[in-house]
Design a protein around this motif. Structure first.
Motif, PDB file in Angstrom:
ATOM      1  N   GLY A 462       0.770  -1.240   0.000  1.00  0.00           N
ATOM      2  CA  GLY A 462       0.000   0.000   0.000  1.00  0.00           C
ATOM      3  C   GLY A 462       0.795   1.282   0.000  1.00  0.00           C
ATOM      4  N   ALA A 463       2.117   1.217  -0.115  1.00  0.00           N
ATOM      5  CA  ALA A 463       2.935   2.431  -0.091  1.00  0.00           C
ATOM      6  C   ALA A 463       2.959   3.106  -1.463  1.00  0.00           C
ATOM      7  CB  ALA A 463       4.367   2.097   0.333  1.00  0.00           C
ATOM      8  N   CYS A 464       3.334   4.381  -1.448  1.00  0.00           N
ATOM      9  CA  CYS A 464       3.694   5.091  -2.674  1.00  0.00           C
ATOM     10  C   CYS A 464       5.216   5.055  -2.789  1.00  0.00           C
ATOM     11  CB  CYS A 464       3.236   6.542  -2.616  1.00  0.00           C
ATOM     12  SG  CYS A 464       1.453   6.757  -2.462  1.00  0.00           S
ATOM     13  N   VAL A 465       5.726   5.010  -4.006  1.00  0.00           N
ATOM     14  CA  VAL A 465       7.171   4.849  -4.198  1.00  0.00           C
ATOM     15  C   VAL A 465       7.708   5.850  -5.211  1.00  0.00           C
ATOM     16  CG1 VAL A 465       8.999   3.295  -4.950  1.00  0.00           C
ATOM     17  CG2 VAL A 465       7.111   2.395  -3.593  1.00  0.00           C
ATOM     18  N   MET A 466       8.763   6.540  -4.804  1.00  0.00           N
ATOM     19  CA  MET A 466       9.548   7.359  -5.722  1.00  0.00           C
ATOM     20  C   MET A 466      10.795   6.568  -6.085  1.00  0.00           C
ATOM     21  SD  MET A 466      10.018  10.159  -7.447  1.00  0.00           S
ATOM     22  CE  MET A 466       8.873  11.364  -6.740  1.00  0.00           C
ATOM     23  N   LEU A 467      10.927   6.221  -7.350  1.00  0.00           N
ATOM     24  CA  LEU A 467      12.091   5.494  -7.851  1.00  0.00           C
ATOM     25  C   LEU A 467      13.136   6.479  -8.348  1.00  0.00           C
ATOM     26  CD1 LEU A 467      10.207   2.846 -10.016  1.00  0.00           C
ATOM     27  CD2 LEU A 467      11.405   2.359  -7.884  1.00  0.00           C
ATOM     28  N   ALA A 468      14.329   6.402  -7.812  1.00  0.00           N
ATOM     29  CA  ALA A 468      15.421   7.264  -8.250  1.00  0.00           C
ATOM     30  C   ALA A 468      16.529   6.412  -8.840  1.00  0.00           C
ATOM     31  CB  ALA A 468      15.958   8.074  -7.072  1.00  0.00           C
ATOM     32  N   ASP A 469      17.029   6.820  -9.996  1.00  0.00           N
ATOM     33  CA  ASP A 469      18.104   6.064 -10.635  1.00  0.00           C
ATOM     34  C   ASP A 469      18.787   6.971 -11.640  1.00  0.00           C
ATOM     35  OD1 ASP A 469      18.509   2.697 -10.794  1.00  0.00           O
ATOM     36  OD2 ASP A 469      19.540   3.917 -12.290  1.00  0.00           O
ATOM     37  N   ILE A 470      20.032   6.666 -11.926  1.00  0.00           N
ATOM     38  CA  ILE A 470      20.793   7.445 -12.904  1.00  0.00           C
ATOM     39  C   ILE A 470      20.509   6.991 -14.332  1.00  0.00           C
ATOM     40  CG2 ILE A 470      22.858   5.973 -12.931  1.00  0.00           C
ATOM     41  CD1 ILE A 470      24.503   8.589 -12.834  1.00  0.00           C
ATOM     42  N   ASP A 471      19.979   5.782 -14.490  1.00  0.00           N
ATOM     43  CA  ASP A 471      19.703   5.189 -15.796  1.00  0.00           C
ATOM     44  C   ASP A 471      18.258   5.504 -16.197  1.00  0.00           C
ATOM     45  OD1 ASP A 471      19.158   3.548 -17.981  1.00  0.00           O
ATOM     46  OD2 ASP A 471      20.384   1.893 -17.240  1.00  0.00           O
ATOM     47  N   GLU A 472      18.084   6.528 -17.018  1.00  0.00           N
ATOM     48  CA  GLU A 472      16.744   7.004 -17.346  1.00  0.00           C
ATOM     49  C   GLU A 472      15.915   5.961 -18.080  1.00  0.00           C
ATOM     50  OE1 GLU A 472      14.587  10.951 -19.290  1.00  0.00           O
ATOM     51  OE2 GLU A 472      16.776  10.725 -19.370  1.00  0.00           O
ATOM     52  N   ALA A 473      16.513   5.254 -19.028  1.00  0.00           N
ATOM     53  CA  ALA A 473      15.770   4.264 -19.803  1.00  0.00           C
ATOM     54  C   ALA A 473      15.301   3.111 -18.912  1.00  0.00           C
ATOM     55  CB  ALA A 473      16.633   3.742 -20.948  1.00  0.00           C
ATOM     56  N   ALA A 474      16.216   2.607 -18.084  1.00  0.00           N
ATOM     57  CA  ALA A 474      15.841   1.519 -17.179  1.00  0.00           C
ATOM     58  C   ALA A 474      14.803   1.975 -16.160  1.00  0.00           C
ATOM     59  CB  ALA A 474      17.081   0.988 -16.470  1.00  0.00           C
ATOM     60  N   LEU A 475      14.928   3.224 -15.730  1.00  0.00           N
ATOM     61  CA  LEU A 475      13.976   3.784 -14.767  1.00  0.00           C
ATOM     62  C   LEU A 475      12.575   3.835 -15.364  1.00  0.00           C
ATOM     63  CD1 LEU A 475      13.898   5.119 -11.937  1.00  0.00           C
ATOM     64  CD2 LEU A 475      14.279   7.310 -13.082  1.00  0.00           C
ATOM     65  N   LYS A 476      12.479   4.275 -16.590  1.00  0.00           N
ATOM     66  CA  LYS A 476      11.183   4.352 -17.257  1.00  0.00           C
ATOM     67  C   LYS A 476      10.560   2.971 -17.405  1.00  0.00           C
ATOM     68  CE  LYS A 476       8.936   5.979 -21.492  1.00  0.00           C
ATOM     69  NZ  LYS A 476       9.132   6.627 -22.824  1.00  0.00           N
ATOM     70  N   ALA A 477      11.367   1.993 -17.808  1.00  0.00           N
ATOM     71  CA  ALA A 477      10.860   0.634 -18.003  1.00  0.00           C
ATOM     72  C   ALA A 477      10.391   0.040 -16.673  1.00  0.00           C
ATOM     73  CB  ALA A 477      11.940  -0.248 -18.621  1.00  0.00           C
ATOM     74  N   THR A 478      11.146   0.270 -15.612  1.00  0.00           N
ATOM     75  CA  THR A 478      10.772  -0.249 -14.295  1.00  0.00           C
ATOM     76  C   THR A 478       9.475   0.386 -13.815  1.00  0.00           C
ATOM     77  OG1 THR A 478      13.105  -0.588 -13.727  1.00  0.00           O
ATOM     78  CG2 THR A 478      11.533  -0.515 -11.907  1.00  0.00           C
ATOM     79  N   ALA A 479       9.350   1.689 -13.999  1.00  0.00           N
ATOM     80  CA  ALA A 479       8.136   2.387 -13.575  1.00  0.00           C
ATOM     81  C   ALA A 479       6.916   1.896 -14.337  1.00  0.00           C
ATOM     82  CB  ALA A 479       8.305   3.892 -13.752  1.00  0.00           C
ATOM     83  N   GLU A 480       7.071   1.685 -15.630  1.00  0.00           N
ATOM     84  CA  GLU A 480       5.949   1.180 -16.427  1.00  0.00           C
ATOM     85  C   GLU A 480       5.528  -0.197 -15.936  1.00  0.00           C
ATOM     86  OE1 GLU A 480       4.043   2.439 -18.788  1.00  0.00           O
ATOM     87  OE2 GLU A 480       5.039   4.391 -18.620  1.00  0.00           O
TER      88      GLU A 480
END
Length: 700
Positions: A462-480
């Motif tokens: 039930g938490a909200c999550v802010m994902l931080a990473d230096i790899d923008e492409a991987a970050l986008k894929a993980t968030a999706e």
């Protein structure tokens, strides 16, 4: 919206080819989804639709008339077939013979289950009689801003007549229920040519005997109101004109980033709240206006708006012409306390002997001149939707105040809806909150195997999550990936290098604006390097220290600032390594930096304890699956060190462990969940090894 110009048309999206093979219930679903897809027609969860359909009785095999109507708590825009309640019309009509007046109106809701057709488990809503007793096959009840602006005007009846003539009637305010259903029936019988009715302070009913025609009629009536307002408000002063000017967009977010954690801390005593920020033009026009305070004090009119936004918002004492955030923060506690006192007084004035106990007395909506609107609720979706509802209320006030005089819902009526025993019963049926409901987590290295596994675990709880990473492409894929399973409300991303102080500060400000604050930091971003000491360059040594030591310091420092601004504690979880306790050959830079992480955690545990900030460490070992660290040179280097190949390395680590088991990202995530949750509420300064057993890494 009431400001829509004639060119801003509602689109008739009905597709005859698609509807051709549909049953009447399927057409009802199709119509409902179309209506709910446009927020100018109705708000989320607002309004309902129905169809009276001939069905085969499962008991007699004979045809019977059945009411299909949106069930309790549903949303017409996203409803599915199982979201409709089904009831025998014959039994619904029989209820009129039982009814003995408004004193037993609520009791009638308890009789609706006796009218259920085909053992449908979907609970019927209190609006069921309003649909049942309209003598037409298809009925739409919508909450368009343009119509509610008419309904909430002082001369609502006259405006309805002027705009619609005899096509649309008018009924005075009446709380939804059985009595209002009978009023609608009488209106229809007395006015057989009428196409619908405006309910004072509430919304619009329209009807027809054909599904497509009913849909088209609803659009027509709403569009007519929108067009009328476009003409009548053109060139007129809105909300008494501007009394303040908006800050620039970046400055607005910066102010919100400082205010939101403070407010969150003040309103999260009983349960953690999640925030939402909105600075769209409609909001800014209202918060900057001369009539902000008097109109805000009137509250909302439509019951759906009111239930989401409370009796009235809190107007924050901020002057954008002299933007002193420190002074605003200093005065904020007094404003919040004053609001609570006012809400408690409202409860005492209006309560009945059988009223439910006083609920959370904090405001839901916070209006900040020059900045925008902040909303807080138990989860992100509700905070966002509450904001959307108040934007609906702003649009309503805009229209009504420009062409007439805006009237909020009378205080006693508002209370009787908010503390309605039927509403209380609905709340009591809500599922128990998950263990991390209302919590906000910030995960560095969020696009990697361990980071994304931690995010997944927190989201499941039930938490909200802010994902931080230096790899923008991987970050986008993980968030999706995570959003597809848990919803877009609860996942946000920020591209961040943990060694960049400015980027870290910006990331925390972004988190504050998106979610209102922070409860959990998972410091996980990392690299790994392997080289004999004589081959370890200063650059390699510094890179390890920058990311694994300085980076952990920077993100922890900013987390502590947010935690202290909120005053409700917090949890920090460092993802360190077995190597921080047990030396490894050819990895001095990495091992030393990881040891620094562990000792930093010990220091922070000492500093944070008095503020309820817990700091603990998870020590993994050899987590190969999904780890970006193991996809580069580190894998080759470790394989060389241990005289094996890539395929044999994982088996070597498994056999090296005492338990002979592989360690997975999900194992680390489970430990990170434990250390962030209330399960470990009395633990700080601890190290939890998740390494399948390594005697060198024993902490004692």
């Amino acid at each position: 919206m009431t400001t829509a110009v004639a060119a801003n048309r509602l689109m008739n999206l009905w597709d005859d080819a698609r509807a051709a093979g549909m049953t009447e219930p399927e057409k009802l679903l199709y119509r409902s989804n179309l209506l709910g897809s446009d927020k100018r027609i109705t708000n989320y969860g607002g309004g309902n639709t129905s169809a009276k359909v001939m069905e085969t009785d499962p008991l007699t095999g004979q045809p019977v008339e059945v009411l299909w109507v949106k069930g309790s708590g549903g949303d017409v825009g996203s409803i599915k077939m199982d979201g409709f309640a089904t009831l025998y019309m014959e039994k619904l009509r029989a209820l009129k013979g039982i009814y003995r007046g408004v004193a037993m109106e609520d009791d009638m809701v308890g009789l609706l289950p006796h009218c259920t057709f085909n053992l449908n488990a979907r609970a019927a809503s209190i609006d069921t009689p309003l649909h049942a007793y309209v003598p037409k096959q298809h009925v739409d009840h919508m909450h368009p801003d343009a119509i509610i602006a008419i309904a909430a005007s002082r001369n609502s009846r006259d405006l309805t007549q002027a705009i619609f003539g005899d096509d649309i009637g008018w009924l005075p305010w009446k709380r939804p229920g059985f009595e209002l259903g009978l009023w609608l029936e009488k209106f229809c019988l007395d006015n057989p040519d009428a196409k619908g009715v405006v309910l004072e302070s509430h919304g619009l009913f329209t009807w027809d005997d054909d599904a497509k025609a009913c849909y088209a009629l609803t659009l027509e009536i709403i569009q007519k109101a929108m067009d009328w307002f476009a003409v009548e408000t053109a060139g007129k002063t809105i909300f008494g004109g501007a009394a303040a000017q908006s800050l620039q967009a970046d400055a607005r977010r910066a102010v919100a980033a400082r205010l939101m954690p403070a407010i969150r801390g003040m309103v999260s005593a009983d349960h953690r709240m999640v925030g939402h920020f909105d600075d769209q033009p409609a909001v800014l026009e209202f918060v900057n206006s001369a009539k902000l305070k008097p109109l805000a004090a009137l509250g909302t009119s439509c019951p759906d708006h009111f239930l989401r936004t409370k009796i009235c918002p809190l107007v924050v004492g901020f002057d954008p012409a002299k933007p002193d955030v420190d002074a605003t923060l200093a005065a904020l506690a007094g404003q919040v306390a004053e609001y609570r006192q006012g809400y408690a007084a409202y409860y005492e004035r209006c309560k009945h002997p059988d009223s439910p106990p006083l609920r959370d007395p904090n405001a839901v909506v916070y209006l900040v001149p020059g900045v925008g609107m902040l909303t807080f609720a138990k989860d992100k979706a509700t905070a966002r939707i509450s904001g959307e509802f108040y934007v609906n209320a702003i649009n309503v006030m805009r229209g009504a105040d420009t062409v007439s005089e805006y009237c909020g819902l009378p205080e006693q009526e508002a209370f009787d809806i908010e503390y309605w025993l039927l509403e209380e019963a609905k709340l009591s049926r809500m599922p128990k909150p998950k263990s991390l409901a209302g919590r906000v987590a910030f995960v560095t290295g969020g696009a990697g195997g361990i980071g994304s596994a931690c995010a997944e675990r927190y989201l499941r709880e039930g938490a909200c999550v802010m994902l931080a990473d230096i790899d923008e492409a991987a970050l986008k894929a993980t968030a999706e990936n995570l959003s597809s399973r848990h919803g877009r409300d609860v996942v946000r991303t920020v591209v961040m290098n943990v060694t960049d102080e400015a980027a870290v500060l910006a990331a925390y400000a972004h988190t504050a604006v998106e979610f209102g604050g922070l409860d959990i930091l998972v410091s996980n971003a990392g690299i790994a390097s392997s080289a004999p000491i004589e081959e370890t360059s200063l650059a390699l040594w510094n890179k390890n220290m920058d990311i694994l030591s300085t980076g952990y310091f920077l993100v922890s420092r900013e987390a502590f600032k947010t935690f202290r601004a909120q005053g409700i504690g917090g949890a920090v979880v460092f993802v360190a390594s077995k190597n921080g306790l047990a030396a490894s050959p050819n990895a001095s830079a990495y091992c030393t930096a990881k040891a620094a992480e562990i000792h930093l955690a010990r220091c922070l545990a000492l500093e944070g304890a008095e503020a309820g900030i817990r700091v603990n460490v998870v020590n993994p070992d050899a987590v190969l699956k999904g780890s970006k660290i193991w996809s580069g040179e580190w894998l080759d280097q470790r394989a060389s060190t241990y005289k094996t190949d890539k395929d044999g390395l994982e088996e070597m680590y498994r056999q090296r462990s005492m338990l002979k088991r592989s360690v997975l990202p999900e194992d680390i995530a489970e430990a990170a969940y434990f250390l962030a949750s209330d399960l470990s509420a009395k633990s700080t300064g601890n190290i939890l090894n998740v390494d399948a057993g390594n005697v060198q890494a024993f902490t004692r």
